[in-house]
Design a protein around this motif. Structure first.
Motif, PDB file in Angstrom:
ATOM      1  N   ASP A  90       0.867  -1.161  -0.029  1.00 37.14           N
ATOM      2  CA  ASP A  90       0.265  -0.146  -0.039  1.00 37.14           C
ATOM      3  C   ASP A  90       0.787   1.271   0.034  1.00 37.14           C
ATOM      4  O   ASP A  90       0.377   2.382   0.009  1.00 37.14           O
ATOM      5  N   THR A 109       2.868   0.467  -4.974  1.00 34.37           N
ATOM      6  CA  THR A 109       1.406   0.105  -5.497  1.00 34.37           C
ATOM      7  C   THR A 109       1.477  -0.332  -7.026  1.00 34.37           C
ATOM      8  O   THR A 109       0.531  -1.082  -7.215  1.00 34.37           O
ATOM      9  N   SER A 167       1.161  -4.373  -6.576  1.00 36.52           N
ATOM     10  CA  SER A 167       0.135  -4.587  -5.726  1.00 36.52           C
ATOM     11  C   SER A 167      -0.892  -5.856  -6.582  1.00 36.52           C
ATOM     12  O   SER A 167      -1.474  -6.547  -5.638  1.00 36.52           O
TER      13      SER A 167
END
Length: 709
Positions: free
Chosen positions: A466, A471, A474
């Motif tokens: 996060d 990111t 992810s």
């Protein structure tokens, strides 16, 4: 008079039975034997006079009783009666939900939608309550229930018409889930205050082209009220061929390697299209009147079957213009055939590299650093060694500093000044001895470091996906770091780094990547190296995206080209310290170039596709705003998909079903009238009275005929 069961009235024909009984002549049953006639054969009785009706009053009473019983079974009633009237219609609460998204711009769909709204209003009863709501990606109530109630019945249609005259289809996406949820909440509001006897039926009339690009995800988590029905009035175009054009943003695998002049586009062809061959080409935005590509040589042919999409490389972009757009031809619908594009000016980004190598050795860190931070259409990266330039006290043109060797005292002072000005330093701890210089750089407690004991290799774990640096990893297809092996790494005292955030750890629990706040800036401490002597990180596919994420976060820019969709929030990067004076304004792409006041760093005033420009003094920032790609999916959405999401749909009946419903309603009304009047009770009572009178009259007639016999 009308009858609820008219076939029973045919029983009146039974009145012929008494007449037949009166006309039949019976042979006398009593026989008298005469001795003189015993030798004669019997012969039939011959009547010498015509048969005639006798006892007419008795015949009348019997026929009257039969007629009354037949009428009683036929259940008669009077339509125009002075009895208690039938209960009046309680009225409905109707929300007219009108789609005003970009897909309604095609093939005169909006005119059909306006006419459908007026038709629905004309069909409403005087006791109905109507609200008018328009939607795209936003919900816009046009007429509320209170406004409808406060308007005279003869003026309501004109009020709806005036509201529709001021409304036009927008360029935004179709958020059907939010619109249906808002309409149901509007109908359910104050529902608890209504008693069960006066509660009105609730209905939503959805007037839309109901295209497959409509967003429905919000309905999955919404529990639809069972008392609210949805009636769908689908607006269909006459020409169904539609292909949409969108510029494809660079993906994670090629966003940093694509050439500046390379643009890829996606062509989506609707499932109900009748064509599959199209052409695309560049057109300069300065020539707004020219709706064709600049030349035949600049166009390419694209084959896209119906219901499919293709990603192709666009023709070479005109290099002499900053803003241009792609035009798609061979399509029936024009609303989604243009894709705007801005050629970003590469930002000059300098990186100060402090290490003991020159980038020529493929076993050293700088060699991989230069190849990971390659030039992109949005930036030009220059890596500077300390012996190539004189580092000033406050280097404002340095985007990031990378340290892979022990810095000197002078270099530590410069780096501290760099951190205090908000810079970012990537510090790859080269050895245990370099921890002392790290402590001086941060200016905190003394940091102790030890070499980790690794028999074979270590791997990363506990990665903070996060965090902005991770990111891009992810998704499940990018989140696997187990194939990266680290041969060496250092263990540090985490307690000596107050306020630090551990972004990743090794499988032995040691910190691998630490985000340490220092002044206004940040120091990213990497306890291992990325070159082959210490790890396989530089040889993996994760290295380039990770280094670019660090650089983008440090410089405050993105490596992607500035492109947005209609309604997106746009961030302005014309900061106060970058030159230029005065208020930041936004130039819209309309014909008059309306100047929109802009008092912050972001705005969502992007209502139409085109090229927008932030301006502040002599500086400007251009960006492209395009149509949301889901609006090009114009094929009809299956109604069954809405039913699967829990909606209670009201199906439009056929002409035969309407006639049957009308007949059923008429029968229900007749039953109610007949049950209130109950005429059959009186007919049965009258028939009993007539039968009693008939019995008495028959007995009297029999007694009178006895003496005569």
């Amino acid at each position: 008079m009308s009858f609820l069961a008219p076939l029973y009235a045919a029983g009146i024909l039974a009145v012929s039975l008494p007449i037949l009984f009166h006309l039949v002549r019976r042979i006398p049953r009593e026989r008298v034997a005469f001795s003189s006639l015993i030798f004669l054969s019997p012969s039939p009785l011959r009547v010498t006079r015509r048969s005639r009706l006798e006892n007419l009053w008795l015949l009348f009473l019997r026929g009257l009783a039969i007629c009354m019983l037949a009428l009683a079974f036929a259940r008669p009633f009077f339509r125009n009666t002075s009895h208690a009237p039938v209960a009046q219609h309680a009225g409905e609460r109707v929300v007219l939900l009108v789609d005003s998204s970009a897909s309604m711009r095609r093939d005169r769909l909006w005119d059909q939608a306006v006419q459908q709204v007026l038709t629905e209003v004309d069909q409403c009863d005087a006791n109905d309550q109507v609200a008018l709501v328009a939607f795209d990606s936003h919900i816009r109530p046009l007429i509320t229930f209170s406004e409808w109630d406060n308007t005279a019945n003869r003026s309501r249609r004109q009020m709806i018409r005036s509201a529709l005259d001021d409304l036009k289809p927008s360029w935004r996406a179709t958020h059907l889930d939010a619109a249906l949820t808002a309409a149901s909440d509007l109908l359910s509001r104050d529902a608890g205050a209504e008693s069960d006897s006066t509660a009105a039926a609730k209905r939503i009339v959805l007037i839309s082209d109901l295209q497959q690009g409509s967003r429905l995800t919000g309905l999955r988590a919404h529990r639809w009220p069972t008392e609210i029905e949805v009636s769908i009035a689908t607006i269909t175009p006459t020409a169904t061929t539609n292909a949409g054009l969108q510029i494809v943003a660079p993906g994670l695998e090629d966003r940093h390697t694509r050439d500046a002049g390379t643009v890829r586009v996606r062509i989506d062809n609707a499932a109900d299209s009748q064509r599959d061959r199209f052409q695309i080409g560049w057109v300069e935005t300065a020539a707004e009147s020219d709706k064709k590509p600049t030349s035949d040589n600049a166009r390419i042919d694209v084959y896209v079957p119906a219901g499919q999409s293709r990603i192709v490389q666009a023709p070479p972009r005109p290099a002499e213009v900053e803003a241009a757009y792609l035009k798609l031809t061979g399509d029936d619908q024009e609303f989604d055939n243009v894709a705007y594009h801005v050629a970003a000016k590469p930002a000059e980004m300098k990186i100060w590299y402090l290490g003991d190598d020159t980038g020529e050795d493929p076993q050293k860190p700088r060699y991989f650093l230069e190849r990971a931070l390659a030039d992109t259409p949005a930036r030009h990266v220059e890596i500077i060694a300390p012996d190539e330039t004189e580092f000033v006290a406050a280097p404002g043109d340095i985007a990031m500093a990378v340290v892979t060797a022990q810095p000197t005292a002078e270099q530590i002072a410069t780096l501290q000044q760099f951190l205090s000005n908000g810079g970012t330093i990537l510090y790859s701890l080269p050895s245990v001895a370099a921890s002392e210089e790290l402590s001086q750089l941060i200016g905190g407690q003394s940091i102790t470091a030890t070499e980790a004991d690794t028999d074979t290799y270590a791997m990363l774990e506990d990665i903070q996906f996060d965090h902005p640096l991770f990111t891009s990893f992810s998704e499940s297809r990018f989140s696997d770091f187990t194939k990266i092996r680290f041969w060496k790494h250092r263990r540090i005292d985490e307690a000596a780094l107050p306020g630090a955030e551990i972004l990743a750890r090794f499988d032995d629990g040691a910190a691998a990547l630490v985000d340490v706040p220092a002044g206004k800036g940040r120091l990213l401490l990497f306890t291992s190296g990325w070159h082959p002597e210490e790890s396989q990180l530089a040889l993996s596919s994760k290295f380039a995206p990770l280094l670019n994420a660090i650089l983008e976060r440090s410089a405050g820019i993105s490596a992607e080209l500035p492109a947005y969709y209609v309604g997106d929030a746009v961030v302005c990067t014309l900061d106060e310290g970058g030159g230029g004076e005065g208020e930041i304004v936004l130039a819209a792409p309309d014909a008059v170039q309306t100047q929109l006041a802009f008092n912050g760093r972001s705005t969502d005033a992007t209502d139409t596709p085109g090229i927008y420009r932030f301006q502040r003094g002599d500086r400007s920032q251009a960006f492209a705003v395009n149509l949301p790609p889901q609006e090009s999916k114009t094929a009809a959405l299956p109604v069954e998909q809405l039913e699967q999401l829990g909606l209670v749909l009201q199906r439009t009946p056929t002409a035969a079903e309407l006639a049957q419903q009308e007949q059923q309603q008429r029968q229900l009304k007749n039953r109610e009238l007949e049950s209130r009047q109950k005429l059959w009770h009186w007919l049965v009572l009258a028939a009993l009275v007539v039968l009693i009178l008939e019995t008495w009259w028959a007995g009297r007639t029999a007694r009178a005929a006895a003496p005569a016999a």
